[in-house]
Design a protein around this motif. Structure first.
Motif, PDB file in Angstrom:
ATOM      1  N   GLY A  51       0.817  -1.191   0.000  1.00  0.00           N
ATOM      2  CA  GLY A  51       0.000   0.000   0.000  1.00  0.00           C
ATOM      3  C   GLY A  51       0.859   1.253   0.000  1.00  0.00           C
ATOM      4  O   GLY A  51       2.076   1.208   0.145  1.00  0.00           O
ATOM      5  N   THR A  52       0.190   2.378  -0.190  1.00  0.00           N
ATOM      6  CA  THR A  52       0.863   3.669  -0.162  1.00  0.00           C
ATOM      7  C   THR A  52       1.016   4.125   1.277  1.00  0.00           C
ATOM      8  O   THR A  52       0.139   3.911   2.108  1.00  0.00           O
ATOM      9  CB  THR A  52       0.035   4.690  -0.957  1.00  0.00           C
ATOM     10  N   ASP A  53       2.131   4.771   1.597  1.00  0.00           N
ATOM     11  CA  ASP A  53       2.338   5.307   2.932  1.00  0.00           C
ATOM     12  C   ASP A  53       1.624   6.654   3.029  1.00  0.00           C
ATOM     13  O   ASP A  53       2.016   7.632   2.387  1.00  0.00           O
ATOM     14  CB  ASP A  53       3.833   5.468   3.208  1.00  0.00           C
ATOM     15  N   TRP A  54       0.577   6.717   3.834  1.00  0.00           N
ATOM     16  CA  TRP A  54      -0.229   7.920   3.983  1.00  0.00           C
ATOM     17  C   TRP A  54       0.184   8.758   5.192  1.00  0.00           C
ATOM     18  O   TRP A  54      -0.432   9.794   5.459  1.00  0.00           O
ATOM     19  CB  TRP A  54      -1.701   7.542   4.121  1.00  0.00           C
ATOM     20  N   SER A  55       1.192   8.350   5.932  1.00  0.00           N
ATOM     21  CA  SER A  55       1.573   9.071   7.147  1.00  0.00           C
ATOM     22  C   SER A  55       2.095  10.467   6.815  1.00  0.00           C
ATOM     23  O   SER A  55       2.815  10.661   5.830  1.00  0.00           O
ATOM     24  CB  SER A  55       2.641   8.298   7.916  1.00  0.00           C
ATOM     25  N   GLY A  56       1.724  11.438   7.681  1.00  0.00           N
ATOM     26  CA  GLY A  56       2.258  12.780   7.526  1.00  0.00           C
ATOM     27  C   GLY A  56       1.220  13.857   7.759  1.00  0.00           C
ATOM     28  O   GLY A  56       0.015  13.598   7.816  1.00  0.00           O
ATOM     29  N   PHE A  57       1.710  15.084   7.921  1.00  0.00           N
ATOM     30  CA  PHE A  57       0.847  16.246   8.034  1.00  0.00           C
ATOM     31  C   PHE A  57       0.382  16.689   6.646  1.00  0.00           C
ATOM     32  O   PHE A  57       1.060  16.452   5.637  1.00  0.00           O
ATOM     33  CB  PHE A  57       1.588  17.400   8.710  1.00  0.00           C
ATOM     34  N   TYR A  58      -0.773  17.341   6.608  1.00  0.00           N
ATOM     35  CA  TYR A  58      -1.278  17.865   5.340  1.00  0.00           C
ATOM     36  C   TYR A  58      -2.128  19.108   5.616  1.00  0.00           C
ATOM     37  O   TYR A  58      -2.654  19.315   6.718  1.00  0.00           O
ATOM     38  CB  TYR A  58      -2.118  16.815   4.605  1.00  0.00           C
ATOM     39  N   LEU A  59      -2.254  19.944   4.612  1.00  0.00           N
ATOM     40  CA  LEU A  59      -3.132  21.116   4.675  1.00  0.00           C
ATOM     41  C   LEU A  59      -3.621  21.410   3.268  1.00  0.00           C
ATOM     42  O   LEU A  59      -2.995  21.034   2.276  1.00  0.00           O
ATOM     43  CB  LEU A  59      -2.413  22.323   5.285  1.00  0.00           C
ATOM     44  N   GLY A  60      -4.784  22.073   3.193  1.00  0.00           N
ATOM     45  CA  GLY A  60      -5.353  22.329   1.876  1.00  0.00           C
ATOM     46  C   GLY A  60      -6.628  23.123   1.949  1.00  0.00           C
ATOM     47  O   GLY A  60      -6.945  23.773   2.955  1.00  0.00           O
ATOM     48  N   GLY A  61      -7.400  23.051   0.875  1.00  0.00           N
ATOM     49  CA  GLY A  61      -8.648  23.793   0.782  1.00  0.00           C
ATOM     50  C   GLY A  61      -9.754  22.929   0.217  1.00  0.00           C
ATOM     51  O   GLY A  61      -9.507  21.864  -0.362  1.00  0.00           O
ATOM     52  N   GLN A  62     -11.002  23.389   0.393  1.00  0.00           N
ATOM     53  CA  GLN A  62     -12.164  22.669  -0.100  1.00  0.00           C
ATOM     54  C   GLN A  62     -13.194  23.651  -0.658  1.00  0.00           C
ATOM     55  O   GLN A  62     -13.239  24.818  -0.257  1.00  0.00           O
ATOM     56  CB  GLN A  62     -12.802  21.798   0.994  1.00  0.00           C
ATOM     57  N   LEU A  63     -13.992  23.153  -1.577  1.00  0.00           N
ATOM     58  CA  LEU A  63     -15.054  23.942  -2.212  1.00  0.00           C
ATOM     59  C   LEU A  63     -16.229  23.019  -2.456  1.00  0.00           C
ATOM     60  O   LEU A  63     -16.037  21.893  -2.933  1.00  0.00           O
ATOM     61  CB  LEU A  63     -14.558  24.528  -3.534  1.00  0.00           C
ATOM     62  N   GLY A  64     -17.446  23.491  -2.107  1.00  0.00           N
ATOM     63  CA  GLY A  64     -18.580  22.614  -2.286  1.00  0.00           C
ATOM     64  C   GLY A  64     -19.916  23.298  -2.093  1.00  0.00           C
ATOM     65  O   GLY A  64     -20.079  24.500  -2.348  1.00  0.00           O
ATOM     66  N   TYR A  65     -20.862  22.500  -1.604  1.00  0.00           N
ATOM     67  CA  TYR A  65     -22.271  22.883  -1.552  1.00  0.00           C
ATOM     68  C   TYR A  65     -22.832  22.468  -0.204  1.00  0.00           C
ATOM     69  O   TYR A  65     -22.487  21.405   0.325  1.00  0.00           O
ATOM     70  CB  TYR A  65     -23.011  22.181  -2.691  1.00  0.00           C
ATOM     71  N   GLY A  66     -23.704  23.295   0.348  1.00  0.00           N
ATOM     72  CA  GLY A  66     -24.351  22.969   1.614  1.00  0.00           C
ATOM     73  C   GLY A  66     -25.833  23.253   1.569  1.00  0.00           C
ATOM     74  O   GLY A  66     -26.301  24.146   0.846  1.00  0.00           O
ATOM     75  N   GLU A  67     -26.592  22.495   2.358  1.00  0.00           N
ATOM     76  CA  GLU A  67     -28.046  22.675   2.474  1.00  0.00           C
ATOM     77  C   GLU A  67     -28.423  22.605   3.946  1.00  0.00           C
ATOM     78  O   GLU A  67     -27.980  21.699   4.664  1.00  0.00           O
ATOM     79  CB  GLU A  67     -28.783  21.606   1.682  1.00  0.00           C
ATOM     80  N   VAL A  68     -29.252  23.530   4.408  1.00  0.00           N
ATOM     81  CA  VAL A  68     -29.650  23.625   5.809  1.00  0.00           C
ATOM     82  C   VAL A  68     -31.152  23.433   5.912  1.00  0.00           C
ATOM     83  O   VAL A  68     -31.920  23.985   5.111  1.00  0.00           O
ATOM     84  CB  VAL A  68     -29.261  24.993   6.404  1.00  0.00           C
ATOM     85  N   THR A  69     -31.583  22.657   6.909  1.00  0.00           N
ATOM     86  CA  THR A  69     -33.005  22.432   7.165  1.00  0.00           C
ATOM     87  C   THR A  69     -33.269  22.543   8.655  1.00  0.00           C
ATOM     88  O   THR A  69     -32.365  22.370   9.477  1.00  0.00           O
ATOM     89  CB  THR A  69     -33.454  21.045   6.667  1.00  0.00           C
ATOM     90  N   GLY A  70     -34.538  22.827   9.013  1.00  0.00           N
ATOM     91  CA  GLY A  70     -34.955  22.808  10.407  1.00  0.00           C
ATOM     92  C   GLY A  70     -34.925  24.175  11.071  1.00  0.00           C
ATOM     93  O   GLY A  70     -34.385  25.150  10.552  1.00  0.00           O
ATOM     94  N   SER A  71     -35.528  24.257  12.270  1.00  0.00           N
ATOM     95  CA  SER A  71     -35.573  25.456  13.115  1.00  0.00           C
ATOM     96  C   SER A  71     -36.103  26.669  12.357  1.00  0.00           C
ATOM     97  O   SER A  71     -35.531  27.756  12.377  1.00  0.00           O
ATOM     98  CB  SER A  71     -34.184  25.771  13.689  1.00  0.00           C
ATOM     99  N   GLY A  72     -37.235  26.476  11.680  1.00  0.00           N
ATOM    100  CA  GLY A  72     -37.866  27.582  10.980  1.00  0.00           C
ATOM    101  C   GLY A  72     -37.247  27.936   9.653  1.00  0.00           C
ATOM    102  O   GLY A  72     -37.640  28.915   9.007  1.00  0.00           O
ATOM    103  N   THR A  73     -36.285  27.163   9.200  1.00  0.00           N
ATOM    104  CA  THR A  73     -35.624  27.439   7.928  1.00  0.00           C
ATOM    105  C   THR A  73     -36.500  26.987   6.770  1.00  0.00           C
ATOM    106  O   THR A  73     -37.131  25.936   6.826  1.00  0.00           O
ATOM    107  CB  THR A  73     -34.276  26.703   7.872  1.00  0.00           C
ATOM    108  N   ASP A  74     -36.570  27.810   5.732  1.00  0.00           N
ATOM    109  CA  ASP A  74     -37.319  27.425   4.548  1.00  0.00           C
ATOM    110  C   ASP A  74     -36.731  26.158   3.937  1.00  0.00           C
ATOM    111  O   ASP A  74     -35.573  25.818   4.158  1.00  0.00           O
ATOM    112  CB  ASP A  74     -37.306  28.543   3.506  1.00  0.00           C
TER     113      ASP A  74
END
Length: 213
Positions: A51-74
Motif C-alpha cells: 500500500g501507499t504510505d499515507w503518514s504525515g501532516f497535510y493542509l489544503g482547501g475545499q469547495l462545495g455545496y451545503g443545504e440547511v433544514t430545520g428550526s424555521g428554515t425554509d
C-alpha cells in the motif's frame, strides 16, 4: 595354392573383427551415450502488493455545496461553502488513522427565517482503509456554526453546536498532492438552538485538494 587360398580367406574374416575390436576400445560405437538431466528453473518470487504510505501532516482547501433544514428554515436554503483544512494521518498498514480541523465559510442565507450562515468549524477523527493510491474513510466529530442577522428583527447572532458524521475518499495524485471529496451530515442541538422543536441540520458535499509533507 590351397594353403594360400585358406590364408587369404582367414585374413578376410579376421580383418573386420580386428577393426570392430579397435573401435570398441577407442570409445566408438559401443560407448554409452550419457543423458544430461535438465536444470530446474527457479520459481518466480511471488509479487507482494504494497500500500501507499499515507503518514504525515497535510493542509489544503475545499469547495462545495451545503443545504440547511430545520428550526424555521425554509425548505430551499442552500448555497456554496469554501474553506481550509489541516490534519495528520498515521498509516498502520491496512488501516490509516487521522485527525483534522477544517473551517468553512458560507453564502447560505435565510437560515432560521432570515439569518445568514457565516461559517462552520469542525474537529474530526478519521479511520480509513489503505487501498494503494486510494484512501476511503469514515469521519465524525464535533461542529460549531455561526448564524448572523437572525431573530424577528434580523439583529441576532446565533451559535449552534452539534456533531457530524460522513464519508470521504482521498487519492494520492503524487507524493505530496492529495485530491478527494467528502459528504457530511450535521446535527445542531446545543447553544442558541437548544430546545428548539425542529433541530437545525445541514448536509455538505465538498471537493478537496491537500498538500502533504
Amino acid at each position: 595354392m590351397t594353403n594360400t587360398f585358406k590364408f587369404a580367406r582367414t585374413a578376410m574374416l579376421a580383418a573386420p573383427l580386428a577393426l570392430a575390436a579397435g573401435m570398441a576400445s577407442a570409445g566408438g560405437l559401443a560407448a554409452p551415450v550419457e543423458t544430461v538431466a535438465p536444470t530446474p528453473m527457479p520459481a518466480p518470487a511471488p509479487v507482494v502488493m504494497r500500500g501507499t504510505d499515507w503518514s504525515g501532516f497535510y493542509l489544503g482547501g475545499q469547495l462545495g455545496y451545503g443545504e440547511v433544514t430545520g428550526s424555521g428554515t425554509d425548505e430551499d436554503v442552500n448555497g456554496a461553502i469554501y474553506g481550509v483544512h489541516a490534519g495528520y494521518m498515521y498509516d498502520l498498514g491496512a488501516i490509516v488513522l487521522g485527525a483534522e480541523v477544517d473551517y468553512d465559510m458560507s453564502n447560505i442565507d435565510n437560515v432560521g427565517g432570515n439569518g445568514d450562515l457565516d461559517d462552520i468549524l469542525r474537529v474530526k477523527g478519521r479511520v480509513g482503509y489503505d487501498a494503494g493510491q486510494f484512501l476511503p474513510y469514515v469521519t465524525g466529530g464535533v461542529v460549531r456554526a455561526n448564524v448572523s442577522g437572525a431573530g424577528p428583527l434580523g439583529d441576532t447572532d446565533l451559535e449552534a453546536d452539534g456533531d457530524f458524521y460522513g464519508l470521504g475518499v482521498a487519492y494520492k495524485f503524487s507524493d505530496s498532492i492529495l485530491v478527494g471529496g467528502e459528504v457530511l451530515q450535521h446535527k445542531f442541538y446545543e447553544g442558541d438552538v437548544e430546545g428548539s422543536d425542529n433541530t437545525l441540520r445541514a448536509t455538505t458535499a465538498t471537493a478537496r485538494v491537500s498538500f502533504q509533507f
